[in-house]
Design a protein around this motif. Structure first.
Motif, PDB file in Angstrom:
ATOM      1  N   THR A  74       0.811  -1.224   0.000  1.00  0.00           N
ATOM      2  CA  THR A  74       0.000   0.000   0.000  1.00  0.00           C
ATOM      3  C   THR A  74       0.847   1.278   0.000  1.00  0.00           C
ATOM      4  O   THR A  74       0.798   2.047   0.947  1.00  0.00           O
ATOM      5  CB  THR A  74      -0.982   0.014   1.199  1.00  0.00           C
ATOM      6  OG1 THR A  74      -0.230  -0.073   2.405  1.00  0.00           O
ATOM      7  CG2 THR A  74      -1.962  -1.135   1.137  1.00  0.00           C
ATOM      8  N   CYS A  97      -8.029  -3.258   1.571  1.00  0.00           N
ATOM      9  CA  CYS A  97      -7.084  -4.357   1.771  1.00  0.00           C
ATOM     10  C   CYS A  97      -7.599  -5.545   0.967  1.00  0.00           C
ATOM     11  O   CYS A  97      -8.617  -5.429   0.298  1.00  0.00           O
ATOM     12  CB  CYS A  97      -6.955  -4.702   3.255  1.00  0.00           C
ATOM     13  SG  CYS A  97      -8.427  -5.424   3.957  1.00  0.00           S
ATOM     14  N   VAL A 144      -3.335  -2.464   8.223  1.00  0.00           N
ATOM     15  CA  VAL A 144      -3.460  -3.121   6.919  1.00  0.00           C
ATOM     16  C   VAL A 144      -2.267  -4.045   6.682  1.00  0.00           C
ATOM     17  O   VAL A 144      -2.420  -5.187   6.246  1.00  0.00           O
ATOM     18  CB  VAL A 144      -3.598  -2.084   5.779  1.00  0.00           C
ATOM     19  CG1 VAL A 144      -3.468  -2.754   4.414  1.00  0.00           C
ATOM     20  CG2 VAL A 144      -4.951  -1.383   5.871  1.00  0.00           C
ATOM     21  N   GLN A 148      -2.317  -8.196   6.282  1.00  0.00           N
ATOM     22  CA  GLN A 148      -1.710  -8.882   5.140  1.00  0.00           C
ATOM     23  C   GLN A 148      -0.569  -9.810   5.529  1.00  0.00           C
ATOM     24  O   GLN A 148      -0.360 -10.815   4.885  1.00  0.00           O
ATOM     25  CB  GLN A 148      -1.302  -7.850   4.080  1.00  0.00           C
ATOM     26  CG  GLN A 148      -2.570  -7.274   3.492  1.00  0.00           C
ATOM     27  CD  GLN A 148      -2.392  -6.194   2.459  1.00  0.00           C
ATOM     28  OE1 GLN A 148      -3.362  -5.758   1.921  1.00  0.00           O
ATOM     29  NE2 GLN A 148      -1.176  -5.775   2.187  1.00  0.00           N
TER      30      GLN A 148
END
Ligand SMILES: [Zn+2]
Length: 356
Positions: free
Chosen positions: A73, A197, A251, A255
Motif C-alpha cells: 500500500t 485491503c 493493513v 496482510q
C-alpha cells in the motif's frame, strides 16, 4: 542526507533487492509487466530488473498509469509518517531497555542523525528523548500498562492531540476506569480512517487509549456506521494525516500477521470475553482451534456456545484473531464479517506460513 542516498539506478535496484525499508518514501518502483508500483521494502516477488521503473512519488507513478500494490500500500504512507514510525520505534526501544541509551545510539537505531532525531522526537512526542526516558523509569508506569501508555503517548502526540499538554492529559485518562464505554462511549471521541485491503474495505477506529475497532465491509460508506453502532454515544471524527500511520500498520498486519502487532489496543469486553480473546491471541497465524477446545482451555468445557458469542462480540478484526476459531468438525464456522473473509484470511495466513 537520506534523500540523496538512493539517487542512482544501482542503489535503487539494490534497495529493491534487499527490501530496504530506509528507501521507503524516498522512491517507488513500478513493474511494467504488472502495472503495479511498490515501496522498496515490499515483500512481493522480485521483478526482472529490465521491467522496473522508478518514481519519486506515488503521484508520478499513478500519472504514468501504475496502480498501488495491495500488499505494501505505497500510497497510504508519506515520508513524514515514516518518520513518525521511526520515532515510535525509538520509544519502544527506550521502553524495553533497562539501562539508559545514548542519544547517538538511539538515533542510529532508527537511521537518523542525532541532530535530526532529537529535533523530530521533540516535535512529534512533545518532550525530549531524555525526558521520555526519565518518565519511562518513573514508578508511574506500572508494568501492565507499560507498553500501552508509552506508545499511546507517542502516537497521541504525533497527531491525536497537541504535543505537550496532550501528554499529561492522556496520562490521566489512561489511569481512569473506562466507565464511559459501558455507557455507549458517551463523552468519548473516536478517530477513524478507511483503507482498502485484500478483504475489501477496512475501517480502523481508535480512542486515545488505542485501537478500539477494526471492521470489514464491502462499501466504505457504511463502515463509520458500524463503529457508531458499537459506540452509539461517542463522537466519530475522521482521522488526519497522522492517523494514516495507524491504518497502514493495521493493513500491513492483516496482510502479514506474522510479526507482533506493536500499536496499543483499547479492548473492551467482559472478563470472560477477554479470557477468550487472550487465548486466541496466543495462536500462530493460520493455526485454528475449535470453540470447544477454547472452552476446555478455560476450564469450562460446557462453555463452547459462550466462546462462540465472545468471538462474535469481537470488535477488533484480525488484531484479536477470532477468525482462527472454527467448528469442531473442521467446518469454517461463523464470522462477524462473513465466512468468505474468514476463509480468505486463513488461506492467506497458511500461504505465508508455508514461507518462501
Ligand atoms: Zn508492493
Amino acid at each position: 542526507m537520506k534523500l540523496n542516498s538512493f539517487n542512482s539506478d544501482e542503489s535503487r535496484w539494490e534497495a529493491v533487492c534487499n527490501n530496504n525499508p530506509d528507501a521507503d518514501g524516498v522512491f517507488y518502483y513500478a513493474v511494467i509487466t504488472t502495472g503495479i508500483y511498490c515501496r522498496p521494502s515490499c515483500r512481493s516477488k522480485l521483478p526482472s530488473r529490465e521491467n522496473v521503473h522508478y518514481f519519486t512519488s506515488c503521484n508520478e507513478a499513478e500519472s504514468a498509469g501504475y496502480r498501488p500494490c495491495k500488499r505494501c500500500t505505497p500510497a497510504t504512507i508519506s515520508k513524514q509518517e515514516n518518520t513518525v514510525l521511526k520515532i515510535i520505534q525509538a520509544c519502544r526501544i527506550m521502553e524495553r531497555s533497562e539501562a539508559s541509551i545514548k542519544l547517538a545510539d538511539l538515533a542510529a537505531a532508527v537511521n537518523l542523525s542525532s541532530y535530526h532525531f532529537h529535533r523530530l522526537f521533540k516535535k512529534i512526542v512533545g518532550i525530549t528523548p531524555k525526558q521520555y526516558a526519565t518518565k519511562q523509569q518513573s514508578r508511574k508506569f506500572q508494568a501492565n500498562l507499560k507498553s500501552r501508555t508509552s506508545v499511546t503517548e507517542a502516537i497521541y502526540a504525533s497527531g491525536f492531540g497537541s504535543s505537550g499538554s496532550a501528554y499529561d492529559k492522556n496520562r490521566d485518562q489512561l489511569a481512569m476506569v473506562p466507565k464511559a464505554y459501558q455507557e455507549g462511549g458517551e463523552g468519548i471521541s473516536i478517530r477513524y480512517g478507511i483503507a482498502e485491503c485484500f478483504l475489501g474495505w477496512v475501517i480502523v477506529a481508535a480512542t486515545e487509549r488505542g485501537i478500539c475497532g477494526v471492521e470489514f465491509g464491502d462499501d466504505p460508506g457504511t463502515l463509520p456506521g458500524q463503529i457508531q453502532a458499537t459506540f452509539p454515544k461517542a463522537t466519530l471524527v475522521k482521522g488526519g494525516v497522522a492517523f494514516e500511520t495507524m491504518i497502514t500498520a493495521v493493513v500491513n498486519y492483516i496482510q502479514s500477521p506474522g510479526e507482533r502487532f506493536e500499536l496499543p489496543l483499547d479492548i473492551q469486553g467482559t472478563v470472560f470475553q477477554q479470557q477468550v480473546w487472550k487465548i486466541l491471541k496466543q495462536l500462530a497465524p493460520g493455526e485454528t482451534i475449535s470453540y470447544t477446545e477454547v472452552a476446555n482451555r478455560l476450564g469450562k468445557p460446557k462453555a463452547a456456545r459462550a466462546v462462540a458469542s465472545a468471538c462474535g462480540a469481537n470488535k477488533l478484526a484480525v488484531l484479536v484473531p477470532c477468525h482462527r476459531v472454527v467448528a469442531k468438525n473442521g467446518a469454517i464456522g461463523g464470522y462477524r464479517w462473513g465466512k468468505d473473509r474468514k476463509k480468505q484470511l486463513l488461506d492467506s495466513e497458511r500461504d505465508q506460513g508455508d514461507g518462501s
